[in-house]
Design a protein around this motif. Sequence first.
Motif, short mmCIF file in Angstrom:
data_model
loop_
_atom_site.label_atom_id
_atom_site.label_comp_id
_atom_site.label_asym_id
_atom_site.label_seq_id
_atom_site.Cartn_x
_atom_site.Cartn_y
_atom_site.Cartn_z
N GLN A 359 0.82 -1.21 0.00
CA GLN A 359 0.00 0.00 0.00
C GLN A 359 0.86 1.27 0.00
OE1 GLN A 359 -1.97 1.09 3.68
NE2 GLN A 359 -3.93 1.27 2.64
N PRO A 360 0.75 2.09 -1.06
CA PRO A 360 1.50 3.36 -1.05
C PRO A 360 0.92 4.31 0.01
CG PRO A 360 0.55 2.90 -3.23
CD PRO A 360 -0.04 1.92 -2.28
N LEU A 361 1.73 5.30 0.40
CA LEU A 361 1.30 6.24 1.43
C LEU A 361 0.05 7.03 1.05
CD1 LEU A 361 4.34 8.08 3.05
CD2 LEU A 361 2.63 6.63 4.14
N SER A 362 -0.04 7.42 -0.23
CA SER A 362 -1.21 8.20 -0.65
C SER A 362 -2.48 7.36 -0.50
CB SER A 362 -1.05 8.67 -2.09
OG SER A 362 -0.81 7.55 -2.92
N GLU A 363 -2.35 6.06 -0.79
CA GLU A 363 -3.51 5.17 -0.67
C GLU A 363 -3.84 4.92 0.81
OE1 GLU A 363 -3.27 1.84 -3.57
OE2 GLU A 363 -4.13 0.67 -1.92
N ALA A 364 -2.80 4.80 1.63
CA ALA A 364 -3.03 4.62 3.07
C ALA A 364 -3.79 5.82 3.62
CB ALA A 364 -1.70 4.46 3.80
N SER A 365 -3.43 7.01 3.12
CA SER A 365 -4.11 8.24 3.56
C SER A 365 -5.57 8.21 3.11
CB SER A 365 -3.45 9.48 2.93
OG SER A 365 -2.09 9.56 3.28
N PHE A 366 -5.78 7.94 1.84
CA PHE A 366 -7.12 7.98 1.26
C PHE A 366 -8.06 6.97 1.92
CE2 PHE A 366 -10.38 7.37 -1.95
CZ PHE A 366 -10.55 8.64 -2.47
N ASP A 367 -7.52 5.78 2.18
CA ASP A 367 -8.34 4.69 2.72
C ASP A 367 -8.34 4.62 4.24
OD1 ASP A 367 -9.39 3.79 0.36
OD2 ASP A 367 -7.88 2.25 0.03
N ALA A 368 -7.87 5.68 4.91
CA ALA A 368 -7.86 5.69 6.38
C ALA A 368 -9.23 5.28 6.93
CB ALA A 368 -7.53 7.09 6.88
#
Length: 449
Positions: A359-368
């Motif tokens: 999981q990339p960081l941007s995706e981790a952020s989006f899917d919080a």
Amino acid sequence: MTEATATRSRPTRPTQPTIHYRVAMPQPASHVFEVTLHLDGWQAPTLDLKMPVWTPGSYLVREYARQIQRFSAHNPITGEPLGSCKLAKNHWQVTTAGVTAVTVRYEVFAHELTVRTNHLDATHGYFNGAALFFYLPGWEQAAIAVEIVPPYPEWQVATSLPTLKGDRRTFVAQNFDTLADSPFEIGTHGHYAFQVLDKPHELAIWGQGNLDPQRLIADTQKIIQAEAQLFGGLPYDRYLFLLHLSGSGYGGLEHKNSCSLNYPRFGFRDPEKYQRFLQLVAHEFFHLWNVKRLRPKELETFDYDQENYTTSLWFCEGTTSYYDTLMLLRAGILEPKGFLASLSKDISRLQSIPGRWVQPLSEASFDAWIKLYRRDANSDNSQVSYYLKGELVSLLLDLRIRDRNPDRSLDDVLRLLWQRFGQGEIGYTEPQLREAIAEIAGEDVSRIS
Ligand SMILES: [Zn+2]
């Protein structure tokens, strides 16, 4: 054109209603807040009331409306009941044709001791605006008065909101966002006042524990000074720390002019545990800049009705996590050895999580909203915390900038972003964030591997 015609030709705009909330807790051991909303100057045939589904800073839909019971509405002048119905899980509608004053009563069950929920028992009351009050769609910018009715005369109120002149139990929020951003502590908490850079600060402590308040205040003062130095001053008039001493709880929630902290009551003598607590203080305080005032475009205005998606939480939370330890070093609380030991622990922690390859960081952020706060058996294999990885990416960015530019650091990125976006509370986009980093770094760092 005469004045009378001019007046007639103008579109009629309804005048702003007066919004007054009264929060009573006559039987605190029942864990039930009794809330009364009184509206004056109402001019529409229906009144919509919506309860937020989440609170800013905690990116999970928590369905605060599920704690509401005994909702009723009436006309305060005639005493007659007003009809109402529910249109959605968090949406009530009251029929208000022909009435200008409306009273709405409801109860909120409050038995969850976390920084983002409500808690009421025989010893105190604590609430978050988003978990206790309705907002009125279309009138979110109207000022709101909140009157607190404590069950006993010795219970005091701590909040960052100013009081209404001449009334120390009534507080004023300039709009709903401010109300949702201003938690209340009501009870016989320990209350301490101190100054930093000529600004008043308060610390309210609920519960008993092994902490030394004077030592805690001295360390907090050092943290405030170190962070103010980075950003060039303190952007508030008054700041409040609310601390709950609990059995095993842990958490913090940032606000613009206050923060709520929950920490184990016996976690203050062991040096490692105390350091962890001070990191929490430094973290939540850092947020008053990073995320409360300097925030992603998607969080510029909050939609309390649903998830608010952004790819930048890694910067809001991860960079703040990097600085929560760095600030202890700069404040002289942590020695370099301790700082490096803390980084080393976090690097090992990240390396043990297979999800960092998935999981990339941007995706981790989006899917919080559906992942970070909803861990399951597959979480470590499929996701990475934007706190942890964001912290280490911030470390790498800082090292890269320092390596290439001996007189610059990640501090300069924060200062640039603060001047460009934070001070004026203009939301930044992901490309603007990238640009600011590149401007200080002197290179595009987005493709470095
Ligand atoms: Zn945080």
